[in-house]
Design an enzyme around this catalytic site. Sequence first.
Site, PDB file in Angstrom:
ATOM      1  N   LYS A  47       0.842  -1.204   0.000  1.00 46.64           N
ATOM      2  CA  LYS A  47       0.000   0.000   0.000  1.00 46.64           C
ATOM      3  C   LYS A  47       0.872   1.247   0.000  1.00 46.64           C
ATOM      4  O   LYS A  47       0.624   2.208  -0.725  1.00 46.64           O
ATOM      5  CB  LYS A  47      -0.927  -0.010   1.233  1.00 46.64           C
ATOM      6  CG  LYS A  47      -2.047  -1.029   1.116  1.00 46.64           C
ATOM      7  CD  LYS A  47      -2.781  -1.276   2.429  1.00 46.64           C
ATOM      8  CE  LYS A  47      -3.799  -2.413   2.240  1.00 46.64           C
ATOM      9  NZ  LYS A  47      -4.486  -2.803   3.469  1.00 46.64           N
TER      10      LYS A  47
ATOM     11  N   GLN B 280      -4.777  -1.536   9.626  1.00 46.64           N
ATOM     12  CA  GLN B 280      -4.603  -2.836   8.975  1.00 46.64           C
ATOM     13  C   GLN B 280      -5.203  -3.942   9.850  1.00 46.64           C
ATOM     14  O   GLN B 280      -4.907  -4.024  11.047  1.00 46.64           O
ATOM     15  CB  GLN B 280      -3.099  -3.086   8.717  1.00 46.64           C
ATOM     16  CG  GLN B 280      -2.798  -4.372   7.986  1.00 46.64           C
ATOM     17  CD  GLN B 280      -3.365  -4.394   6.556  1.00 46.64           C
ATOM     18  OE1 GLN B 280      -3.308  -3.401   5.849  1.00 46.64           O
ATOM     19  NE2 GLN B 280      -3.893  -5.530   6.144  1.00 46.64           N
TER      20      GLN B 280
ATOM     21  N   ASP C 162     -11.275   2.960   4.481  1.00 39.94           N
ATOM     22  CA  ASP C 162     -11.787   1.609   4.217  1.00 39.94           C
ATOM     23  C   ASP C 162     -13.312   1.568   4.245  1.00 39.94           C
ATOM     24  O   ASP C 162     -13.911   0.533   3.947  1.00 39.94           O
ATOM     25  CB  ASP C 162     -11.256   0.644   5.293  1.00 39.94           C
ATOM     26  CG  ASP C 162     -10.134  -0.233   4.779  1.00 39.94           C
ATOM     27  OD1 ASP C 162      -9.973  -0.318   3.543  1.00 39.94           O
ATOM     28  OD2 ASP C 162      -9.422  -0.830   5.598  1.00 39.94           O
TER      29      ASP C 162
END
Length: 278
Positions: A49, A93, A116
């Site tokens: 990422k 994460q 997200d």
Amino acid sequence: MAVILDGKKLREKIFEELKIKIDSMPVKPSLAVILAGNDPSSIIYVNNKKKCAEKLGINSLVINYPADVTEAEVLKKIQELNNNENITAILVQLPLPKHINKSRILNAIAPEKDVDGLTTYNSGKLFSGEKPYVYPCTPKGILLLLDEYKIEPEGKHAVVIGRSNLVGKPVAQMLLNRNATVTMCHSKTKNLSDITKTADILISAVGKKVVGENMLKNNCVVIDVGIFRDETGKISGDVDFETVSKTASYITPVPGGVGPMTIASLMLNTVELAEHRK
Ligand code: NAP
């Protein structure tokens, strides 16, 4: 033989367009990623990422914590990032170490920085048919892939295997919002193959080989979200690609299908959140 839904190719196309857009932004987007613990897959995902963000001109910051970090410490950092004007997107994460409450952590992220789309605020918007700040990355990537290949969900029977908050539930809702008729399956579903045989679009997000030969009708569109190492150590998906690709109309490979689309969506979401602030 099925047409391959090429996530890598579409990711590169999205990146090319995003790079041009980001180059023209006077203030660049900034993505902060919190990584707690040392799960080997998570470390690879976070590095990937960061690499993609930097390639596109997005500022990126990774905050590493040892596995025994306290929940309070992570919450404090999220507050700090929420208040930091220079940070436009925050990602935690997953998975988190077991002693940390995932829901409390995710919901501490300001909804307008929730890259997200997993806070209750943003998922609530999605499930009530309103527009969230951004859509969750993997489901968004799947819809982008279907759109790219002109596969229209409206009126189709979509069967989703897996009901996680990360993939199964949001992808089912996004397909429903696009007027598909959606059936959800999970570990307690009886006679799975009776249901999958009626699918026009099958999405599998399990993490085990659950879709094999003779479980689908001809010309089904097959989206394999699963990614895990099989008993020989090889990267595998939920679907038996070799047999299923002979009768499907379209299919995603693993790797190279949904995975690249998740990262493409993350970069798209990072830019969208920065644009919201203008
Ligand atoms: P998860 O939270 O573990 O959810 C798995 C789901 O599968 C659960 O709903 C579970 O049912 C269901 N399930 C388990 N065994 C089953 C069976 N035998 N038959 C039918 N359903 C079954 O996983 P996740 O986070 O959604 O991830 C799923 C997979 O996708 C994993 O392999 C993950 O690595 C992968 N993934 C890939 C990407 C990508 O970008 N490619 C992104 C995210 C996730 P219950 O609810 O009843 O337990």
